[in-house]
Design an enzyme around this catalytic site. Structure first.
Site, short mmCIF file in Angstrom:
data_model
loop_
_atom_site.label_atom_id
_atom_site.label_comp_id
_atom_site.label_asym_id
_atom_site.label_seq_id
_atom_site.Cartn_x
_atom_site.Cartn_y
_atom_site.Cartn_z
N SER A 136 -1.94 1.03 11.58
CA SER A 136 -0.21 1.02 10.41
C SER A 136 -0.40 1.74 8.67
O SER A 136 -1.71 2.41 8.45
CB SER A 136 -0.27 -0.55 9.45
N PRO A 137 0.22 2.17 9.17
CA PRO A 137 0.81 3.61 8.06
C PRO A 137 -0.45 2.96 6.18
O PRO A 137 0.23 2.02 6.27
CB PRO A 137 1.73 3.98 7.67
N CYS B 165 -1.55 4.43 2.35
CA CYS B 165 -1.20 5.26 1.51
C CYS B 165 -2.90 5.10 0.92
O CYS B 165 -3.46 4.74 0.90
CB CYS B 165 -0.69 5.14 0.60
N ALA C 203 2.59 7.32 4.79
CA ALA C 203 3.63 7.30 3.76
C ALA C 203 4.09 8.53 3.50
O ALA C 203 3.05 9.16 2.25
CB ALA C 203 4.29 6.44 2.55
N GLN D 246 4.51 8.44 9.03
CA GLN D 246 6.22 7.88 8.38
C GLN D 246 6.38 8.57 7.55
O GLN D 246 6.09 8.85 6.47
CB GLN D 246 4.68 6.67 8.01
N TYR E 112 11.53 0.76 -0.83
CA TYR E 112 11.41 2.17 -0.87
C TYR E 112 12.85 2.65 -1.10
O TYR E 112 13.93 2.18 -0.64
CB TYR E 112 10.61 2.79 -0.22
N ARG F 182 11.06 1.17 10.30
CA ARG F 182 10.14 -0.17 8.84
C ARG F 182 10.84 -0.55 8.41
O ARG F 182 11.10 0.04 7.89
CB ARG F 182 8.80 0.62 8.58
N LEU G 255 -1.87 -9.07 8.38
CA LEU G 255 -2.55 -10.48 8.88
C LEU G 255 -3.06 -10.95 9.53
O LEU G 255 -3.00 -11.92 10.07
CB LEU G 255 -2.21 -12.16 7.60
N ARG H 280 -5.47 -3.63 7.12
CA ARG H 280 -6.63 -3.69 6.52
C ARG H 280 -8.01 -4.01 6.80
O ARG H 280 -8.83 -3.38 6.49
CB ARG H 280 -7.03 -4.90 4.35
#
Ligand code: FNR
Length: 361
Positions: A24-25, A27, A59, A101, A184, A232, A303, A326
Protein backbone atom coordinates in the site's frame (compact mmCIF):
# COMPACT_ATOMS: atom_id res chain seq x y z
CA UNK A 1 -15.38 -19.67 -11.97
CA UNK A 2 -11.88 -20.92 -11.22
CA UNK A 3 -11.03 -20.82 -7.54
CA UNK A 4 -8.81 -17.92 -6.56
CA UNK A 5 -6.79 -17.26 -3.46
CA UNK A 6 -4.20 -14.83 -2.12
CA UNK A 7 -1.42 -16.45 -4.08
CA UNK A 8 -3.17 -16.85 -7.40
CA UNK A 9 -2.17 -14.47 -10.18
CA UNK A 10 -4.49 -11.83 -11.56
CA UNK A 11 -4.36 -10.12 -14.92
CA UNK A 12 -5.92 -6.68 -15.29
CA UNK A 13 -5.89 -5.44 -18.87
CA UNK A 14 -2.37 -6.37 -20.04
CA UNK A 15 -0.71 -6.47 -16.63
CA UNK A 16 -0.16 -9.71 -14.75
CA UNK A 17 0.09 -9.59 -10.97
CA UNK A 18 1.88 -12.65 -9.59
CA UNK A 19 -0.37 -12.78 -6.50
CA UNK A 20 -2.93 -10.56 -4.73
CA UNK A 21 -0.58 -8.83 -2.29
CA UNK A 22 0.00 -5.11 -2.77
CA UNK A 23 2.37 -2.81 -0.92
CA UNK A 24 0.00 0.00 0.00
CA UNK A 25 1.26 3.55 -0.67
CA UNK A 26 3.01 5.01 2.36
CA UNK A 27 4.47 8.51 2.57
CA UNK A 28 8.05 8.52 3.81
CA UNK A 29 8.40 12.29 4.26
CA UNK A 30 12.11 12.31 3.46
CA UNK A 31 12.21 13.74 -0.07
CA UNK A 32 13.96 16.99 -0.92
CA UNK A 33 11.99 19.12 -3.41
CA UNK A 34 9.92 16.02 -4.16
CA UNK A 35 12.81 14.01 -5.56
CA UNK A 36 12.99 10.28 -4.88
CA UNK A 37 16.33 9.14 -3.51
CA UNK A 38 18.16 6.04 -2.28
CA UNK A 39 15.78 5.63 0.67
CA UNK A 40 12.75 5.35 -1.61
CA UNK A 41 14.59 2.86 -3.82
CA UNK A 42 15.47 0.60 -0.90
CA UNK A 43 12.14 1.04 0.90
CA UNK A 44 10.14 0.09 -2.19
CA UNK A 45 12.67 -2.23 -3.79
CA UNK A 46 12.96 -4.45 -0.73
CA UNK A 47 9.23 -5.17 -0.75
CA UNK A 48 9.42 -6.02 -4.47
CA UNK A 49 12.25 -8.45 -3.65
CA UNK A 50 10.04 -9.58 -0.79
CA UNK A 51 7.42 -11.06 -3.08
CA UNK A 52 4.53 -8.59 -3.30
CA UNK A 53 2.77 -8.41 -6.65
CA UNK A 54 2.42 -4.64 -6.84
CA UNK A 55 4.42 -1.89 -5.18
CA UNK A 56 2.57 1.43 -5.05
CA UNK A 57 4.82 4.45 -4.58
CA UNK A 58 3.56 6.80 -1.86
CA UNK A 59 1.26 9.76 -2.51
CA UNK A 60 3.26 11.72 -5.08
CA UNK A 61 2.28 15.35 -5.41
CA UNK A 62 1.10 16.58 -8.78
CA UNK A 63 1.85 20.19 -7.77
CA UNK A 64 4.41 21.61 -5.38
CA UNK A 65 1.68 23.21 -3.24
CA UNK A 66 -0.23 19.93 -3.19
CA UNK A 67 2.26 18.29 -0.83
CA UNK A 68 1.21 17.34 2.70
CA UNK A 69 4.67 18.26 3.98
CA UNK A 70 7.66 19.77 2.25
CA UNK A 71 9.27 16.31 2.30
CA UNK A 72 6.66 14.48 0.22
CA UNK A 73 7.54 12.89 -3.10
CA UNK A 74 6.46 14.92 -6.11
CA UNK A 75 6.16 14.72 -9.85
CA UNK A 76 5.60 18.35 -10.75
CA UNK A 77 8.66 18.73 -12.99
CA UNK A 78 10.45 16.58 -15.56
CA UNK A 79 13.39 16.36 -13.14
CA UNK A 80 11.30 14.09 -10.91
CA UNK A 81 11.04 11.42 -13.59
CA UNK A 82 14.61 10.03 -13.53
CA UNK A 83 14.77 9.00 -9.86
CA UNK A 84 11.28 7.51 -10.06
CA UNK A 85 12.26 5.58 -13.20
CA UNK A 86 15.12 4.01 -11.27
CA UNK A 87 12.62 2.72 -8.71
CA UNK A 88 10.15 1.46 -11.31
CA UNK A 89 12.95 -0.36 -13.12
CA UNK A 90 14.18 -2.10 -9.99
CA UNK A 91 10.69 -3.07 -8.80
CA UNK A 92 9.91 -4.59 -12.19
CA UNK A 93 13.27 -6.41 -12.26
CA UNK A 94 12.10 -8.29 -9.15
CA UNK A 95 8.94 -9.58 -10.82
CA UNK A 96 6.64 -7.06 -9.16
CA UNK A 97 4.56 -4.44 -10.95
CA UNK A 98 5.53 -0.81 -10.33
CA UNK A 99 2.63 1.50 -9.47
CA UNK A 100 2.44 5.08 -8.28
CA UNK A 101 -0.19 7.05 -6.42
CA UNK A 102 -0.79 10.56 -7.77
CA UNK A 103 -2.04 13.00 -5.17
CA UNK A 104 -2.98 16.54 -4.26
CA UNK A 105 -3.32 17.25 -0.55
CA UNK A 106 -5.81 20.14 -0.91
CA UNK A 107 -6.64 21.71 2.44
CA UNK A 108 -4.49 19.13 4.26
CA UNK A 109 -1.33 20.47 2.60
CA UNK A 110 1.21 22.63 4.44
CA UNK A 111 1.83 20.43 7.46
CA UNK A 112 4.83 19.72 9.61
CA UNK A 113 6.44 16.27 9.57
CA UNK A 114 4.39 13.61 11.41
CA UNK A 115 7.23 12.78 13.78
CA UNK A 116 7.31 16.47 14.73
CA UNK A 117 3.60 16.38 15.50
CA UNK A 118 2.20 16.99 12.01
CA UNK A 119 0.75 20.39 12.89
CA UNK A 120 -0.72 22.63 10.22
CA UNK A 121 1.75 25.33 9.15
CA UNK A 122 -0.30 28.48 8.73
CA UNK A 123 2.34 31.10 7.98
CA UNK A 124 5.37 31.38 5.70
CA UNK A 125 7.45 32.11 8.80
CA UNK A 126 6.48 28.68 10.15
CA UNK A 127 7.39 27.10 6.80
CA UNK A 128 3.81 26.95 5.53
CA UNK A 129 2.35 27.83 2.15
CA UNK A 130 -1.09 28.76 0.78
CA UNK A 131 -3.45 25.82 0.32
CA UNK A 132 -6.52 25.25 -1.85
CA UNK A 133 -9.74 23.30 -1.49
CA UNK A 134 -13.33 23.22 -2.66
CA UNK A 135 -14.42 25.76 -0.05
CA UNK A 136 -12.77 28.07 2.47
CA UNK A 137 -13.14 25.60 5.36
CA UNK A 138 -10.03 24.56 7.26
CA UNK A 139 -9.42 20.90 8.09
CA UNK A 140 -9.16 21.75 11.78
CA UNK A 141 -8.16 24.48 14.19
CA UNK A 142 -4.52 25.31 13.56
CA UNK A 143 -4.68 24.36 9.90
CA UNK A 144 -4.64 26.91 7.06
CA UNK A 145 -7.93 28.06 5.59
CA UNK A 146 -7.89 26.96 1.94
CA UNK A 147 -8.64 29.30 -0.94
CA UNK A 148 -11.70 27.95 -2.75
CA UNK A 149 -10.60 26.91 -6.24
CA UNK A 150 -12.20 28.90 -9.06
CA UNK A 151 -13.02 27.38 -12.47
CA UNK A 152 -9.51 28.03 -13.78
CA UNK A 153 -8.03 26.52 -10.62
CA UNK A 154 -10.11 23.39 -11.07
CA UNK A 155 -8.97 23.10 -14.70
CA UNK A 156 -5.42 23.51 -13.39
CA UNK A 157 -5.85 20.56 -11.03
CA UNK A 158 -7.07 18.35 -13.87
CA UNK A 159 -4.14 19.50 -16.02
CA UNK A 160 -1.68 18.78 -13.20
CA UNK A 161 -2.96 15.20 -12.88
CA UNK A 162 -2.65 14.86 -16.67
CA UNK A 163 0.96 16.03 -16.83
CA UNK A 164 1.78 13.90 -13.79
CA UNK A 165 0.29 10.86 -15.52
CA UNK A 166 2.44 11.44 -18.59
CA UNK A 167 5.52 11.70 -16.39
CA UNK A 168 4.59 8.58 -14.41
CA UNK A 169 4.21 6.62 -17.63
CA UNK A 170 7.53 7.98 -18.89
CA UNK A 171 9.10 6.74 -15.63
CA UNK A 172 7.86 3.22 -16.43
CA UNK A 173 5.01 2.79 -13.96
CA UNK A 174 2.41 0.27 -15.13
CA UNK A 175 -0.31 1.08 -12.59
CA UNK A 176 -1.48 4.62 -11.92
CA UNK A 177 -3.55 5.13 -8.76
CA UNK A 178 -5.44 8.40 -8.28
CA UNK A 179 -5.59 9.36 -4.60
CA UNK A 180 -9.15 10.40 -3.81
CA UNK A 181 -9.18 9.29 -0.15
CA UNK A 182 -8.13 10.40 3.33
CA UNK A 183 -9.43 13.96 3.16
CA UNK A 184 -7.15 15.17 0.39
CA UNK A 185 -8.28 17.40 -2.46
CA UNK A 186 -10.37 15.00 -4.56
CA UNK A 187 -12.05 13.57 -1.46
CA UNK A 188 -12.71 17.12 -0.22
CA UNK A 189 -14.79 17.76 -3.33
CA UNK A 190 -16.81 14.57 -2.71
CA UNK A 191 -17.80 15.33 0.87
CA UNK A 192 -20.52 17.83 1.83
CA UNK A 193 -18.55 18.51 5.02
CA UNK A 194 -15.68 20.13 3.08
CA UNK A 195 -17.51 21.14 -0.09
CA UNK A 196 -20.20 23.83 0.24
CA UNK A 197 -19.87 25.15 -3.31
CA UNK A 198 -22.91 26.35 -5.20
CA UNK A 199 -21.49 25.91 -8.72
CA UNK A 200 -21.24 22.77 -10.89
CA UNK A 201 -18.73 21.24 -8.46
CA UNK A 202 -20.83 21.36 -5.28
CA UNK A 203 -24.27 20.55 -3.93
CA UNK A 204 -25.68 17.46 -5.60
CA UNK A 205 -23.84 14.14 -5.54
CA UNK A 206 -23.37 14.49 -9.27
CA UNK A 207 -21.68 17.85 -8.82
CA UNK A 208 -19.48 16.70 -5.93
CA UNK A 209 -18.27 13.72 -7.99
CA UNK A 210 -17.55 15.90 -11.03
CA UNK A 211 -13.92 16.76 -10.31
CA UNK A 212 -12.87 13.21 -9.46
CA UNK A 213 -14.69 11.85 -12.51
CA UNK A 214 -12.97 14.46 -14.69
CA UNK A 215 -9.56 13.56 -13.26
CA UNK A 216 -10.20 9.81 -13.47
CA UNK A 217 -11.47 10.12 -17.05
CA UNK A 218 -8.52 12.27 -18.11
CA UNK A 219 -5.99 9.94 -16.52
CA UNK A 220 -7.67 6.92 -18.09
CA UNK A 221 -7.57 8.65 -21.48
CA UNK A 222 -3.81 9.11 -21.25
CA UNK A 223 -2.90 5.67 -19.93
CA UNK A 224 -2.49 3.04 -22.65
CA UNK A 225 -5.39 0.58 -22.88
CA UNK A 226 -3.11 -2.27 -21.76
CA UNK A 227 -2.39 -0.65 -18.37
CA UNK A 228 -4.74 -0.41 -15.36
CA UNK A 229 -5.84 2.71 -13.52
CA UNK A 230 -6.92 2.47 -9.86
CA UNK A 231 -8.64 5.03 -7.65
CA UNK A 232 -8.32 5.03 -3.86
CA UNK A 233 -11.37 6.35 -2.05
CA UNK A 234 -12.52 6.72 1.50
CA UNK A 235 -15.80 4.79 1.49
CA UNK A 236 -17.09 6.85 4.41
CA UNK A 237 -16.12 9.92 6.43
CA UNK A 238 -17.42 8.19 9.58
CA UNK A 239 -19.21 11.48 10.32
CA UNK A 240 -22.83 12.63 10.21
CA UNK A 241 -23.71 14.48 7.03
CA UNK A 242 -20.53 13.38 5.30
CA UNK A 243 -19.54 11.09 2.47
CA UNK A 244 -20.82 7.56 3.02
CA UNK A 245 -20.98 4.04 1.65
CA UNK A 246 -24.20 4.59 -0.35
CA UNK A 247 -22.58 7.46 -2.23
CA UNK A 248 -19.44 5.38 -2.68
CA UNK A 249 -21.46 2.69 -4.47
CA UNK A 250 -22.74 5.29 -6.93
CA UNK A 251 -19.22 6.68 -7.36
CA UNK A 252 -17.71 3.24 -7.91
CA UNK A 253 -20.22 2.55 -10.70
CA UNK A 254 -19.33 5.85 -12.34
CA UNK A 255 -15.60 5.23 -11.97
CA UNK A 256 -16.07 1.88 -13.65
CA UNK A 257 -17.91 3.61 -16.50
CA UNK A 258 -14.97 5.93 -17.14
CA UNK A 259 -12.65 2.93 -17.33
CA UNK A 260 -11.25 2.69 -13.82
CA UNK A 261 -10.22 -0.91 -13.25
CA UNK A 262 -10.12 -1.16 -9.48
CA UNK A 263 -11.33 0.86 -6.52
CA UNK A 264 -8.95 0.70 -3.57
CA UNK A 265 -11.27 1.05 -0.61
CA UNK A 266 -10.07 2.90 2.47
CA UNK A 267 -12.02 5.24 4.78
CA UNK A 268 -11.83 8.37 6.91
CA UNK A 269 -9.43 11.29 6.96
CA UNK A 270 -11.83 14.06 5.99
CA UNK A 271 -12.61 15.44 9.42
CA UNK A 272 -10.55 15.21 12.59
CA UNK A 273 -13.42 14.26 14.89
CA UNK A 274 -14.63 11.15 13.08
CA UNK A 275 -15.70 8.17 15.17
CA UNK A 276 -13.90 5.26 13.53
CA UNK A 277 -14.42 1.68 14.78
CA UNK A 278 -10.84 0.69 14.05
CA UNK A 279 -10.21 -3.04 14.26
CA UNK A 280 -9.00 -6.05 12.34
CA UNK A 281 -10.03 -5.74 8.68
CA UNK A 282 -12.54 -3.03 9.58
CA UNK A 283 -12.70 -1.56 6.07
CA UNK A 284 -13.06 -4.89 4.25
CA UNK A 285 -16.91 -4.80 4.27
CA UNK A 286 -16.77 -1.62 2.18
CA UNK A 287 -14.59 -3.32 -0.44
CA UNK A 288 -17.08 -6.17 -0.45
CA UNK A 289 -20.07 -3.89 -0.87
CA UNK A 290 -18.56 -1.93 -3.75
CA UNK A 291 -17.47 -5.14 -5.46
CA UNK A 292 -20.96 -6.64 -5.12
CA UNK A 293 -23.06 -3.58 -5.85
CA UNK A 294 -20.93 -1.69 -8.38
CA UNK A 295 -19.48 -4.76 -10.10
CA UNK A 296 -16.01 -3.24 -9.97
CA UNK A 297 -12.79 -4.89 -8.85
CA UNK A 298 -11.78 -3.75 -5.39
CA UNK A 299 -8.77 -3.61 -3.15
CA UNK A 300 -9.17 -4.14 0.59
CA UNK A 301 -6.93 -2.30 3.07
CA UNK A 302 -6.67 -1.61 6.77
CA UNK A 303 -5.41 -3.80 9.59
CA UNK A 304 -4.85 -6.79 7.37
CA UNK A 305 -1.89 -8.38 9.07
CA UNK A 306 -1.80 -12.14 8.65
CA UNK A 307 -1.72 -14.45 5.69
CA UNK A 308 -4.85 -16.43 6.50
CA UNK A 309 -6.88 -13.28 7.04
CA UNK A 310 -5.65 -11.90 3.70
CA UNK A 311 -6.33 -15.20 1.97
CA UNK A 312 -9.88 -15.26 3.33
CA UNK A 313 -10.54 -11.81 1.88
CA UNK A 314 -9.71 -13.07 -1.62
CA UNK A 315 -11.26 -16.55 -1.36
CA UNK A 316 -14.39 -15.10 0.24
CA UNK A 317 -14.87 -12.64 -2.61
CA UNK A 318 -14.49 -9.49 -0.52
CA UNK A 319 -11.81 -8.02 -2.76
CA UNK A 320 -9.52 -8.81 -5.68
CA UNK A 321 -6.33 -7.36 -4.18
CA UNK A 322 -5.18 -7.00 -0.60
CA UNK A 323 -3.24 -3.84 0.25
CA UNK A 324 -0.88 -4.19 3.19
CA UNK A 325 0.76 -1.13 4.74
CA UNK A 326 2.16 -1.16 8.29
CA UNK A 327 2.72 -4.90 8.45
CA UNK A 328 5.05 -4.52 5.45
CA UNK A 329 6.97 -1.86 7.37
CA UNK A 330 7.43 -4.33 10.20
CA UNK A 331 8.24 -7.21 7.87
CA UNK A 332 9.48 -6.43 4.33
CA UNK A 333 9.30 -10.16 3.52
CA UNK A 334 5.69 -10.50 4.65
CA UNK A 335 4.62 -11.82 1.23
CA UNK A 336 7.32 -14.52 1.23
CA UNK A 337 6.24 -15.56 4.71
CA UNK A 338 2.60 -15.59 3.60
CA UNK A 339 3.53 -18.00 0.81
CA UNK A 340 5.22 -20.26 3.33
CA UNK A 341 2.30 -20.10 5.74
CA UNK A 342 -0.16 -20.95 2.99
CA UNK A 343 1.88 -23.99 2.00
CA UNK A 344 3.72 -22.70 -1.04
CA UNK A 345 7.43 -22.36 -1.72
CA UNK A 346 8.38 -18.69 -1.23
CA UNK A 347 9.41 -16.95 -4.44
CA UNK A 348 12.80 -15.91 -3.08
CA UNK A 349 15.02 -13.61 -5.18
CA UNK A 350 17.27 -15.84 -7.28
CA UNK A 351 20.38 -15.05 -5.25
CA UNK A 352 18.69 -16.10 -2.00
CA UNK A 353 16.52 -19.02 -3.02
CA UNK A 354 19.12 -21.70 -3.72
CA UNK A 355 21.04 -20.79 -0.57
CA UNK A 356 18.06 -20.72 1.72
CA UNK A 357 16.77 -24.03 0.41
CA UNK A 358 20.22 -25.67 0.67
CA UNK A 359 20.57 -24.60 4.29
CA UNK A 360 17.23 -26.13 5.11
CA UNK A 361 18.40 -29.59 3.97
C1 FNR B 1 -0.10 5.61 5.01
N1 FNR B 1 -1.24 5.56 4.23
C2 FNR B 1 -1.27 6.16 3.00
N2 FNR B 1 -2.34 6.02 2.20
C3 FNR B 1 -2.34 6.51 0.95
O1 FNR B 1 -3.31 6.35 0.23
N3 FNR B 1 -1.25 7.21 0.49
C4 FNR B 1 -0.15 7.42 1.26
O2 FNR B 1 0.84 8.00 0.79
C5 FNR B 1 -0.17 6.93 2.58
N4 FNR B 1 0.87 7.15 3.43
C6 FNR B 1 0.97 6.44 4.61
C7 FNR B 1 2.15 6.48 5.38
C8 FNR B 1 2.27 5.69 6.51
C9 FNR B 1 3.55 5.70 7.29
C10 FNR B 1 1.21 4.85 6.89
C11 FNR B 1 1.33 3.94 8.09
C12 FNR B 1 0.04 4.84 6.18
C13 FNR B 1 -2.32 4.63 4.58
C14 FNR B 1 -1.95 3.20 4.20
O3 FNR B 1 -1.75 3.05 2.80
C15 FNR B 1 -3.05 2.22 4.65
O4 FNR B 1 -4.24 2.54 3.99
C16 FNR B 1 -3.28 2.27 6.16
O5 FNR B 1 -2.05 2.32 6.86
C17 FNR B 1 -4.08 1.07 6.67
O6 FNR B 1 -3.42 -0.12 6.33
P1 FNR B 1 -2.54 -0.98 7.41
O7 FNR B 1 -1.38 -0.13 7.83
O8 FNR B 1 -3.45 -1.27 8.57
O9 FNR B 1 -2.12 -2.20 6.66
Amino acid sequence: MPEVDLLSPLTIRGVRFRNRIVMSPMCQYVAKEGLADDWHLVHLGSRAAGGVALVVVEATAVTRDGRITNSDLGIWTDDHVGPLARIARFVESQGAVAGIQLAHAGRKASCDLPWKGGAGLTTPAAGGWPVVGPSAIAFDDGHPVPAALDAAGIDGVVAAFEVATRRALAAGFRVIEVHAAHGYLLHEFLSPLSNTRTDDYGGSLENRMRLLLRVAGSVRGLVPAKLPVFVRISATDWADGGWDADQSVVLARRLKEVGIDLVDVSSGGLVPKARIPVGRGYQVPFARRLRDEAGVMTGAVGLITDARQADGIVTGGDADLVFVARELLREPYWALKAQQELGEEPTWPISYGYAVKRRAK
